[in-house]
Design a protein around this motif. Structure first.
Motif, mmCIF file in Angstrom:
data_model
loop_
_atom_site.group_PDB
_atom_site.id
_atom_site.type_symbol
_atom_site.label_atom_id
_atom_site.label_comp_id
_atom_site.label_asym_id
_atom_site.label_seq_id
_atom_site.Cartn_x
_atom_site.Cartn_y
_atom_site.Cartn_z
ATOM 1 N N GLY A 99 15.806 50.891 4.512
ATOM 2 C CA GLY A 99 15.179 50.163 5.619
ATOM 3 C C GLY A 99 14.752 48.760 5.232
ATOM 4 O O GLY A 99 15.503 48.008 4.617
ATOM 5 N N MET A 101 12.698 47.589 3.076
ATOM 6 C CA MET A 101 12.631 47.214 1.654
ATOM 7 C C MET A 101 14.019 46.856 1.129
ATOM 8 O O MET A 101 14.187 45.848 0.421
ATOM 9 C CB MET A 101 12.056 48.341 0.799
ATOM 10 N N ASP A 175 11.379 57.893 2.267
ATOM 11 C CA ASP A 175 10.135 57.160 2.508
ATOM 12 C C ASP A 175 9.445 57.758 3.730
ATOM 13 O O ASP A 175 10.014 58.615 4.413
ATOM 14 C CB ASP A 175 10.383 55.648 2.702
ATOM 15 N N ARG A 219 18.088 54.872 15.550
ATOM 16 C CA ARG A 219 18.096 53.417 15.316
ATOM 17 C C ARG A 219 19.521 52.896 15.125
ATOM 18 O O ARG A 219 19.864 51.827 15.583
ATOM 19 C CB ARG A 219 17.297 53.071 14.036
HETATM 20 O O1 C5P Z 1 11.338 50.107 8.460
HETATM 21 P P1 C5P Z 1 10.805 50.476 7.126
HETATM 22 O O2 C5P Z 1 11.860 50.646 6.083
HETATM 23 O O3 C5P Z 1 9.709 49.571 6.653
HETATM 24 O O4 C5P Z 1 10.145 51.927 7.320
HETATM 25 C C1 C5P Z 1 9.620 52.676 6.227
HETATM 26 C C2 C5P Z 1 9.243 54.062 6.724
HETATM 27 O O5 C5P Z 1 8.136 54.001 7.608
HETATM 28 C C3 C5P Z 1 10.356 54.764 7.507
HETATM 29 O O6 C5P Z 1 10.317 56.157 7.210
HETATM 30 C C4 C5P Z 1 9.982 54.535 8.952
HETATM 31 O O7 C5P Z 1 10.438 55.580 9.790
HETATM 32 C C5 C5P Z 1 8.462 54.520 8.881
HETATM 33 N N1 C5P Z 1 7.862 53.640 9.883
HETATM 34 C C6 C5P Z 1 7.211 54.186 10.981
HETATM 35 N N2 C5P Z 1 6.643 53.366 11.928
HETATM 36 C C7 C5P Z 1 6.698 52.042 11.804
HETATM 37 C C8 C5P Z 1 7.360 51.449 10.696
HETATM 38 C C9 C5P Z 1 7.930 52.283 9.753
HETATM 39 O O8 C5P Z 1 7.129 55.409 11.106
HETATM 40 N N3 C5P Z 1 6.129 51.274 12.734
#
Ligand code: C5P
Length: 243
Positions: A99, A101, A175, A219
């Protein structure tokens, strides 16, 4: 159980006043959103699955001594939770890069990290939940240094618990995100895991095949989201094996 007035409607849940003071009824909708609600759909049955899965994880955390807001599941779409003051942070724990990162650092998704990385975003839809350093959290008074120590310890315990539970059913926890709330017992403040823990807020990959079993299916248009979530629920025994 009669629910009271609507308190708040978010992207995936609605909160209503609960039957007793200090309680809230958390209703899980079928709505799915991504990219800060730029992509939206209604996915039949998602709310029912997330209600059951979040119950499963919150109960398990309670059993190993990690406090949560969960009180009991009421029906297919609702659970009773303790009312708490949500700390305005998304607490994200990563075991493998994926994602945002992976994108930020130009890493291949699935790259193993040498240790779990805990990061914080400021919860603000209008700003797109920006990543914030701990200095900001202290400077803006969103959480005290003691809170941050407690949040880190909770986040790592949740990570160990979820990683182990998932590993047991052939799933790699890449994650996840949790939210933390404050509850008050008299003057005494306790931090609890709040909101939900479900495939909406985790990245879950099949260990053998790498198949994605989480919200990335929505997504990234990778197939049917409820099939993926049902697979997680069946493996965990939350749904019968033949469901
Ligand atoms: O998008 P990113 O890689 O930063 O997301 C990291 C984790 O946090 C993912 O498992 C994503 O589903 C979760 N997340 C979430 N709600 C958000 C942002 C991220 O549940 N608003």
């Amino acid at each position: 159980m009669a629910r009271g007035k609507k308190i708040y409607e978010g992207k995936a849940k609605v909160l209503y006043e609960g039957p007793e003071p200090g309680t809230i009824v958390q209703y899980f909708k079928d709505d799915a959103t991504a990219f800060n609600a730029e992509k939206k759909d209604v996915i039949d049955g998602k709310g029912v699955l997330n209600n059951r899965l979040s119950e499963f994880f919150m109960l398990g955390l309670g059993q190993i001594g990690v406090p949560t807001h969960f009180l009991k599941r009421l029906n297919m779409r609702e659970q009773l939770v303790r009312s708490c003051e949500i700390i305005p942070l998304e607490v994200i724990v990563r075991n493998f890069a994926a994602g945002s990162m992976a994108k930020r650092l130009g890493l291949e998704e699935g790259t193993q990290l040498s240790r779990p990385v805990v990061e914080y975003s400021y919860k603000d839809d209008a700003l797109g939940d920006p990543l914030v350093p701990e200095e900001y959290i202290a400077a803006f008074g969103w959480a005290s240094p003691q809170d941050m120590e407690d949040i880190l310890s909770i986040a790592l315990r949740v990570n160990d618990f979820l990683s182990g539970v998932m590993y047991g059913v052939g799933i790699k926890l890449i994650d996840f995100k949790i939210e933390i709330g404050r509850v008050y017992d008299g003057d005494f403040q306790r931090l609890v895991v709040a909101d939900e823990i479900s495939p909406d807020s985790c990245r879950l990959w099949d260990i053998e095949t790498g198949r994605k079993l989480d919200k990335d299916v929505f997504r990234r248009d990778l197939g049917n989201l409820t099939d993926a979530y049902s697979e997680v629920a069946r493996r965990l025994g939350v749904l019968p094996k033949n469901a």
